[in-house]
Design a protein around this motif. Structure first.
Motif, mmCIF file in Angstrom:
data_model
loop_
_atom_site.group_PDB
_atom_site.id
_atom_site.type_symbol
_atom_site.label_atom_id
_atom_site.label_comp_id
_atom_site.label_asym_id
_atom_site.label_seq_id
_atom_site.Cartn_x
_atom_site.Cartn_y
_atom_site.Cartn_z
ATOM 1 N N ARG A 97 -4.832 64.036 42.442
ATOM 2 C CA ARG A 97 -5.919 63.822 43.402
ATOM 3 C C ARG A 97 -6.823 62.682 42.948
ATOM 4 N N LEU A 98 -7.153 62.669 41.652
ATOM 5 C CA LEU A 98 -7.998 61.604 41.121
ATOM 6 C C LEU A 98 -7.317 60.247 41.279
ATOM 7 N N ARG A 99 -6.019 60.206 41.026
ATOM 8 C CA ARG A 99 -5.275 58.951 41.167
ATOM 9 C C ARG A 99 -5.225 58.505 42.626
ATOM 10 N N LEU A 100 -5.083 59.462 43.531
ATOM 11 C CA LEU A 100 -5.009 59.135 44.955
ATOM 12 C C LEU A 100 -6.345 58.641 45.499
ATOM 13 N N MET A 101 -7.436 59.146 44.939
ATOM 14 C CA MET A 101 -8.755 58.728 45.406
ATOM 15 C C MET A 101 -9.034 57.262 45.094
ATOM 16 N N MET A 102 -8.221 56.676 44.216
ATOM 17 C CA MET A 102 -8.373 55.262 43.881
ATOM 18 C C MET A 102 -7.629 54.357 44.860
ATOM 19 N N CYS A 103 -6.922 54.951 45.805
ATOM 20 C CA CYS A 103 -6.127 54.173 46.758
ATOM 21 C C CYS A 103 -7.021 53.256 47.590
ATOM 22 N N GLN A 104 -6.664 51.994 47.642
ATOM 23 C CA GLN A 104 -7.453 51.001 48.363
ATOM 24 C C GLN A 104 -6.894 50.672 49.743
ATOM 25 N N THR A 105 -5.594 50.878 49.918
ATOM 26 C CA THR A 105 -4.953 50.448 51.158
ATOM 27 C C THR A 105 -3.945 51.475 51.651
ATOM 28 N N ARG A 106 -3.982 51.743 52.953
ATOM 29 C CA ARG A 106 -2.953 52.565 53.593
ATOM 30 C C ARG A 106 -2.305 51.755 54.707
ATOM 31 N N ASN A 107 -0.986 51.835 54.768
ATOM 32 C CA ASN A 107 -0.252 51.077 55.781
ATOM 33 C C ASN A 107 0.720 51.980 56.524
ATOM 34 N N ASP A 108 0.785 51.806 57.825
ATOM 35 C CA ASP A 108 1.800 52.459 58.643
ATOM 36 C C ASP A 108 2.837 51.417 59.025
ATOM 37 N N ILE A 109 4.089 51.700 58.713
ATOM 38 C CA ILE A 109 5.153 50.789 59.117
ATOM 39 C C ILE A 109 5.313 50.891 60.630
ATOM 40 N N ALA A 110 5.192 49.769 61.312
ATOM 41 C CA ALA A 110 5.191 49.776 62.777
ATOM 42 C C ALA A 110 6.588 49.863 63.371
ATOM 43 N N ASN A 111 7.577 49.282 62.672
ATOM 44 C CA ASN A 111 8.930 49.235 63.220
ATOM 45 C C ASN A 111 9.971 49.497 62.142
ATOM 46 N N LEU A 112 11.017 50.198 62.518
ATOM 47 C CA LEU A 112 12.151 50.445 61.628
ATOM 48 C C LEU A 112 13.301 49.551 62.083
ATOM 49 N N PRO A 113 13.653 48.535 61.307
ATOM 50 C CA PRO A 113 14.725 47.626 61.727
ATOM 51 C C PRO A 113 16.043 48.366 61.939
ATOM 52 N N ALA A 114 16.689 48.083 63.048
ATOM 53 C CA ALA A 114 17.983 48.704 63.322
ATOM 54 C C ALA A 114 18.996 48.336 62.249
ATOM 55 N N ARG A 115 18.849 47.150 61.696
ATOM 56 C CA ARG A 115 19.752 46.722 60.624
ATOM 57 C C ARG A 115 19.634 47.647 59.416
ATOM 58 N N THR A 116 18.417 48.121 59.139
ATOM 59 C CA THR A 116 18.209 49.028 58.011
ATOM 60 C C THR A 116 18.954 50.344 58.231
ATOM 61 N N LEU A 117 18.934 50.841 59.465
ATOM 62 C CA LEU A 117 19.679 52.061 59.789
ATOM 63 C C LEU A 117 21.176 51.844 59.562
ATOM 64 N N HIS A 118 21.651 50.694 59.988
ATOM 65 C CA HIS A 118 23.072 50.385 59.833
ATOM 66 C C HIS A 118 23.460 50.277 58.360
ATOM 67 N N GLU A 119 22.643 49.586 57.576
ATOM 68 C CA GLU A 119 22.922 49.435 56.149
ATOM 69 C C GLU A 119 22.922 50.793 55.452
ATOM 70 N N THR A 120 21.998 51.657 55.868
ATOM 71 C CA THR A 120 21.922 52.991 55.276
ATOM 72 C C THR A 120 23.180 53.791 55.582
ATOM 73 N N ARG A 121 23.623 53.748 56.836
ATOM 74 C CA ARG A 121 24.826 54.495 57.200
ATOM 75 C C ARG A 121 26.039 54.020 56.399
ATOM 76 N N CYS A 122 26.133 52.724 56.153
ATOM 77 C CA CYS A 122 27.253 52.193 55.378
ATOM 78 C C CYS A 122 27.289 52.772 53.969
ATOM 79 N N LEU A 123 26.122 53.146 53.434
ATOM 80 C CA LEU A 123 26.055 53.682 52.077
ATOM 81 C C LEU A 123 26.176 55.204 52.032
ATOM 82 N N VAL A 124 25.491 55.897 52.951
ATOM 83 C CA VAL A 124 25.439 57.361 52.864
ATOM 84 C C VAL A 124 26.568 58.049 53.617
ATOM 85 N N ALA A 125 27.174 57.356 54.566
ATOM 86 C CA ALA A 125 28.284 57.942 55.326
ATOM 87 C C ALA A 125 29.402 56.915 55.438
ATOM 88 N N PRO A 126 29.995 56.521 54.304
ATOM 89 C CA PRO A 126 30.991 55.442 54.312
ATOM 90 C C PRO A 126 32.209 55.730 55.169
#
Length: 212
Positions: free
Chosen positions: A169-198
Motif C-alpha cells: 500500500r505504501l509503495r502504491l501511494m507513491m504512484c504518480q501516473t495511471r494510464n488506461d490503454i485505449a486500444n488493443l491492437p488486433a495484431r497483438t491478439l494474432h501474435e498471442t494466438r500464435c504462441l499460446v495456441a500453436p
C-alpha cells in the motif's frame, strides 16, 4: 471459427479511471506481494529488483491486464491497465487462463518491456501449464526481457496478508501516473494466438505477422 479481423486494426477498450488504485492493485494481485518478492536477483554484488510487475484478472464478462512500473526503491511509479471483453479470447482462439493473458500482456506492452526485468503474476500453474509457460518464455525471449513467473495462490494467514498489504500500500501511494490503454491492437491478439495456441494458428499468417 476465428473472428475475421484486420491484423493492423485495433479493438477499443474500456477505462478504469473511476476505480481507486488500491482497488485495482488488489485485483491485480499486487497487495499479495512482499518486499522480497520484488527482488529479481541477489548476489555478492548487491540486489537487483524487477522493473515491472505484470498480471491479470477476469470477471464473468471481462479480462483486465495490469502493468506496474517500479522505481529504484520498488515504489510504484506508474500503473497501466487494459480492459477488454472476455469473449474476445474465444473469438481469437486464445485460452482463458492466466499464462495466456500474461503472454498477451507482454506483447501488448512489448515496446515498454523490451530489455526489462518483469515479474509475471499468475494465480496458479501446474504440470499441465507447459504450453502456457513456453508461450511466456517465447514472448520474453522475443522482447529480450528477463522474467520470472510467480504463482500467488492463497495467502498463508491473516498476519502475513496484513504485513504484505501494508508494505505494498505504501509503495502504491507513491504512484504518480495511471494510464488506461485505449486500444488493443488486433495484431497483438494474432501474435498471442500464435504462441499460446500453436495448433490453431494459420501458418501463413503467422509467418506474415512475426512477433517483433
Amino acid at each position: 471459427m476465428l473472428a475475421h479481423i484486420n491484423w493492423w486494426g485495433t479493438v477499443p477498450l474500456k477505462s478504469m479511471a473511476a476505480t481507486s488504485i488500491l482497488q485495482v492493485a488488489e485485483r491485480a494481485g499486487l497487495l499479495a506481494l512482499s518486499p522480497s518478492d520484488l527482488v529479481f536477483e541477489s548476489n555478492s554484488l548487491g540486489i537487483t529488483y524487477y522493473n515491472y510487475v505484470l498480471s491479470s484478472s477476469t470477471t464473468s464478462t471481462s479480462c483486465i491486464l495490469y502493468l506496474a512500473k517500479l522505481d529504484a526503491q520498488t515504489n510504484v511509479e506508474s500503473f497501466d491497465s487494459a480492459v477488454f471483453p472476455k469473449d474476445l479470447l474465444a473469438k481469437n482462439a486464445i485460452p482463458d487462463d492466466d499464462l495466456s493473458l500474461v503472454t498477451l500482456g507482454l506483447l501488448l506492452w512489448k515496446r515498454t518491456l523490451s530489455g526489462q526485468r518483469v515479474l509475471c503474476l499468475v494465480q496458479s500453474a501446474d504440470a499441465e501449464s507447459i504450453v502456457g509457460l513456453e508461450a511466456v518464455n517465447k514472448a520474453s525471449k522475443k522482447l529480450q526481457c528477463a522474467h520470472h513467473v510467480l504463482t500467488t495462490g492463497k495467502l498463508r494467514g491473516v498476519d502475513s496478508e496484513q504485513r504484505k498489504q501494508s508494505s505494498m500500500r505504501l509503495r502504491l501511494m507513491m504512484c504518480q501516473t495511471r494510464n488506461d490503454i485505449a486500444n488493443l491492437p488486433a495484431r497483438t491478439l494474432h501474435e498471442t494466438r500464435c504462441l499460446v495456441a500453436p495448433t490453431k494458428r494459420h501458418p501463413l499468417l503467422c509467418l506474415c505477422v512475426p512477433v517483433s
